[in-house]
Motif scaffolding. Structure first.
Motif, PDB file in Angstrom:
ATOM      1  N   SER A  62       0.788  -0.952  -1.161  1.00  0.00           N
ATOM      2  CA  SER A  62      -0.654  -1.141  -1.066  1.00  0.00           C
ATOM      3  C   SER A  62      -1.228  -0.552   0.221  1.00  0.00           C
ATOM      4  O   SER A  62      -2.180   0.225   0.183  1.00  0.00           O
ATOM      5  CB  SER A  62      -0.990  -2.630  -1.150  1.00  0.00           C
ATOM      6  OG  SER A  62      -2.378  -2.848  -1.011  1.00  0.00           O
ATOM      7  N   CYS A  63      -0.627  -0.897   1.363  1.00  0.00           N
ATOM      8  CA  CYS A  63      -1.181  -0.446   2.652  1.00  0.00           C
ATOM      9  C   CYS A  63      -0.248   0.479   3.420  1.00  0.00           C
ATOM     10  O   CYS A  63      -0.639   1.039   4.440  1.00  0.00           O
ATOM     11  CB  CYS A  63      -1.538  -1.647   3.521  1.00  0.00           C
ATOM     12  SG  CYS A  63      -0.103  -2.589   4.114  1.00  0.00           S
ATOM     13  N   GLY A  64       1.009   0.634   2.952  1.00  0.00           N
ATOM     14  CA  GLY A  64       1.951   1.515   3.635  1.00  0.00           C
ATOM     15  C   GLY A  64       2.679   0.867   4.798  1.00  0.00           C
ATOM     16  O   GLY A  64       3.406   1.557   5.528  1.00  0.00           O
ATOM     17  N   CYS A  93      -1.139  -6.280   4.814  1.00  0.00           N
ATOM     18  CA  CYS A  93      -2.343  -6.495   4.008  1.00  0.00           C
ATOM     19  C   CYS A  93      -2.331  -7.829   3.280  1.00  0.00           C
ATOM     20  O   CYS A  93      -3.282  -8.158   2.560  1.00  0.00           O
ATOM     21  CB  CYS A  93      -2.531  -5.360   3.005  1.00  0.00           C
ATOM     22  SG  CYS A  93      -1.190  -5.228   1.781  1.00  0.00           S
ATOM     23  N   ASN A  94      -1.239  -8.599   3.408  1.00  0.00           N
ATOM     24  CA  ASN A  94      -1.090  -9.918   2.779  1.00  0.00           C
ATOM     25  C   ASN A  94      -1.048  -9.871   1.250  1.00  0.00           C
ATOM     26  O   ASN A  94      -1.212 -10.912   0.599  1.00  0.00           O
ATOM     27  CB  ASN A  94      -2.207 -10.879   3.230  1.00  0.00           C
ATOM     28  CG  ASN A  94      -2.126 -11.212   4.706  1.00  0.00           C
ATOM     29  OD1 ASN A  94      -1.040 -11.360   5.259  1.00  0.00           O
ATOM     30  ND2 ASN A  94      -3.275 -11.306   5.357  1.00  0.00           N
ATOM     31  N   GLU A 108       4.080  -9.012  -3.657  1.00  0.00           N
ATOM     32  CA  GLU A 108       4.944  -8.211  -4.524  1.00  0.00           C
ATOM     33  C   GLU A 108       4.617  -6.714  -4.452  1.00  0.00           C
ATOM     34  O   GLU A 108       4.649  -6.005  -5.455  1.00  0.00           O
ATOM     35  CB  GLU A 108       4.865  -8.698  -5.965  1.00  0.00           C
ATOM     36  CG  GLU A 108       5.300 -10.139  -6.150  1.00  0.00           C
ATOM     37  CD  GLU A 108       5.231 -10.601  -7.598  1.00  0.00           C
ATOM     38  OE1 GLU A 108       5.000  -9.756  -8.479  1.00  0.00           O
ATOM     39  OE2 GLU A 108       5.409 -11.806  -7.847  1.00  0.00           O
ATOM     40  N   THR A 109       4.291  -6.235  -3.271  1.00  0.00           N
ATOM     41  CA  THR A 109       3.977  -4.811  -3.111  1.00  0.00           C
ATOM     42  C   THR A 109       5.147  -4.019  -2.528  1.00  0.00           C
ATOM     43  O   THR A 109       5.040  -2.808  -2.358  1.00  0.00           O
ATOM     44  CB  THR A 109       2.744  -4.631  -2.209  1.00  0.00           C
ATOM     45  OG1 THR A 109       2.960  -5.307  -0.966  1.00  0.00           O
ATOM     46  CG2 THR A 109       1.502  -5.190  -2.874  1.00  0.00           C
ATOM     47  N   TYR A 110       6.253  -4.709  -2.212  1.00  0.00           N
ATOM     48  CA  TYR A 110       7.448  -4.030  -1.709  1.00  0.00           C
ATOM     49  C   TYR A 110       8.429  -3.807  -2.849  1.00  0.00           C
ATOM     50  O   TYR A 110       8.725  -4.733  -3.612  1.00  0.00           O
ATOM     51  CB  TYR A 110       8.141  -4.865  -0.619  1.00  0.00           C
ATOM     52  CG  TYR A 110       7.521  -4.742   0.744  1.00  0.00           C
ATOM     53  CD1 TYR A 110       7.986  -3.799   1.648  1.00  0.00           C
ATOM     54  CD2 TYR A 110       6.471  -5.558   1.121  1.00  0.00           C
ATOM     55  CE1 TYR A 110       7.417  -3.682   2.905  1.00  0.00           C
ATOM     56  CE2 TYR A 110       5.901  -5.454   2.369  1.00  0.00           C
ATOM     57  CZ  TYR A 110       6.376  -4.511   3.257  1.00  0.00           C
ATOM     58  OH  TYR A 110       5.811  -4.394   4.497  1.00  0.00           O
TER      59      TYR A 110
END
Length: 410
Positions: A380-382, A395-396, A399-401
């Motif tokens: 999402s934010c890198g 970015c809080n 499950e973005t990793y």
């Protein structure tokens, strides 16, 4: 139908009425225009000339001269917030709330704007109080969503769960992160000192599963992987190796891409039960279908310890040929250097994979290039991190990793 000549009288009459109405509208518009301060037109002129700073100053002057211009106050407050001038935005919205003649709808609007000001300014305690006031208003939905974000940032998982329950009473929408809230509660219970509260942790995990079912979370989703990992940890603490193995092996079957995160624990369970060869064979077979750097590291070290340097090197060479990776080579050299150091301390000597090679120099050169690749990255934010996170610290988002290193994703 016969035409009546006297009907023609209505034609000039209608024209006259239209002319009078137009004259009245023009006079009213001119009167209202004369009542507007000059600063208002100056502000419009600055906006047209793309001079936002001077336009804002002009509109502030209008707001001072005419306290009834509530819409202008709202516009100014939003402008200040977007520009990061939080003190000015807060003052504008507070001045609206101080007005006793403000209608209820506009008062609720001003309260919502003020709460957003506090949130963006990082004043979480004041933002929480301001949003809490809006729970019974027309701004209840955005207020509850904001409160959930605040409770997340404060790690107040109990109140976050309560806010989600309130939200679902107003709107029927899935909240998948609710599963993680219960997982956070379970991990907090297990971290209690001096004794972990296993019963509370198990209860939280049961609620997590119910939340996943209510949100129709897919069986192999990251949140359920987390539930299985925590349950495996509880089983291990209770010396129940059978249950621990079952939970970890369920992850291999339902979420094979997460194997690298649990491979070491799974192998340790097999070793503890005297089945080290079976554990290695299971991970090796899984690696052949779902290769990853973390799993490569576990399998290579296990082969080095259980078999020989030659077999481990053969595995590494074949893996690096099929999946070229600087990180893989770096992990291989790290393991070899650790073995050489152990042999230097009196351990039983074993065959070195590359006799005569300066492994320390090789790893130093390679490691310089792999530092930036040996990380997980948020989609999402890198944001990059050396450890795996269920919630991105940047970015809080949840499950973005991916459970893969940066080199594998690029």
């Amino acid at each position: 139908m016969d035409f009546e000549a006297w009907w023609l009288i209505f034609v000039p009459l209608l024209f006259g009425l239209g002319w009078l109405a137009a004259r009245f509208d023009i006079k009213q518009m001119l009167s209202e225009t004369r009542n507007l301060p000059d600063s208002y037109f100056k502000g419009l002129n600055f906006l047209l000339n793309e001079e936002p700073d001077r336009a804002i100053d002009a509109f502030v002057e209008v707001a001072k001269l005419d306290s009834e211009t509530t819409e202008l106050h709202f516009a100014l407050g939003s402008l200040f917030r977007r520009r990061g001038e939080m003190e000015r935005a807060i003052r504008v919205h507070q001045s609206l709330l101080f007005r006793s003649d403000l209608p209820i709808a506009q008062r609720e609007h001003a309260q919502h704007e003020l709460a957003q000001d506090y949130l963006k300014a990082g004043m979480l305690d004041r933002a929480e109080e301001a949003f809490a006031v809006l729970k019974e208003t027309s701004f209840a939905l955005p207020a509850l969503r904001a409160l959930i974000r605040i409770y997340e940032s404060e790690h107040d998982w109990g109140r976050a769960i309560e806010a989600v329950d309130s939200l679902r009473k107003l709107v029927d929408e899935p909240v998948p992160q609710l599963v993680h809230y219960y997982c956070e509660q379970a991990q907090a219970a297990l971290a209690l000192k001096p004794t972990a509260d296993v019963h509370a942790a198990q209860k939280a995990l049961t609620q997590a599963v119910h939340a996943a079912q209510a949100a129709q979370v897919a069986p192999g989703s990251p949140s359920l992987v987390r539930v299985a990992m925590i349950r495996a940890g509880i089983a291990g603490s209770l010396q129940d190796e059978v249950a621990k193995r079952q939970h970890l092996e369920s992850i291999l079957k339902q979420s094979p891409e997460f194997a690298g995160l649990i491979a070491q624990d799974l192998l340790a369970g097999y070793i503890a039960s005297g089945e080290s060869a079976a554990g290695l064979a299971l991970l090796l077979a899984h690696y052949e279908q779902y290769p990853s750097l973390d799993l490569f590291n576990v399998v290579f070290r296990a082969m080095r310890a259980q078999q020989s340097a030659a077999s481990a090197w053969a595995f590494a060479r074949n893996s690096l040929q099929n999946h070229p990776s600087l990180l893989g080579l770096d992990r291989f050299l790290e393991a070899e250097l650790a073995q050489v150091e152990q042999e230097g301390k009196g351990a039983e000597p074993k065959q070195v994979a590359v006799p005569g090679a300066d492994l320390a120099l090789l790893r130093t050169l390679i490691n310089r290039h792999t530092q930036r690749l040996d990380r997980y990255v948020c989609r999402s934010c890198g944001f990059q991190a050396r450890r795996y996170y269920w919630q991105c610290p940047g970015c809080n988002a949840w499950e973005t990793y991916k459970p893969r290193r940066l080199e594998e994703i690029e």
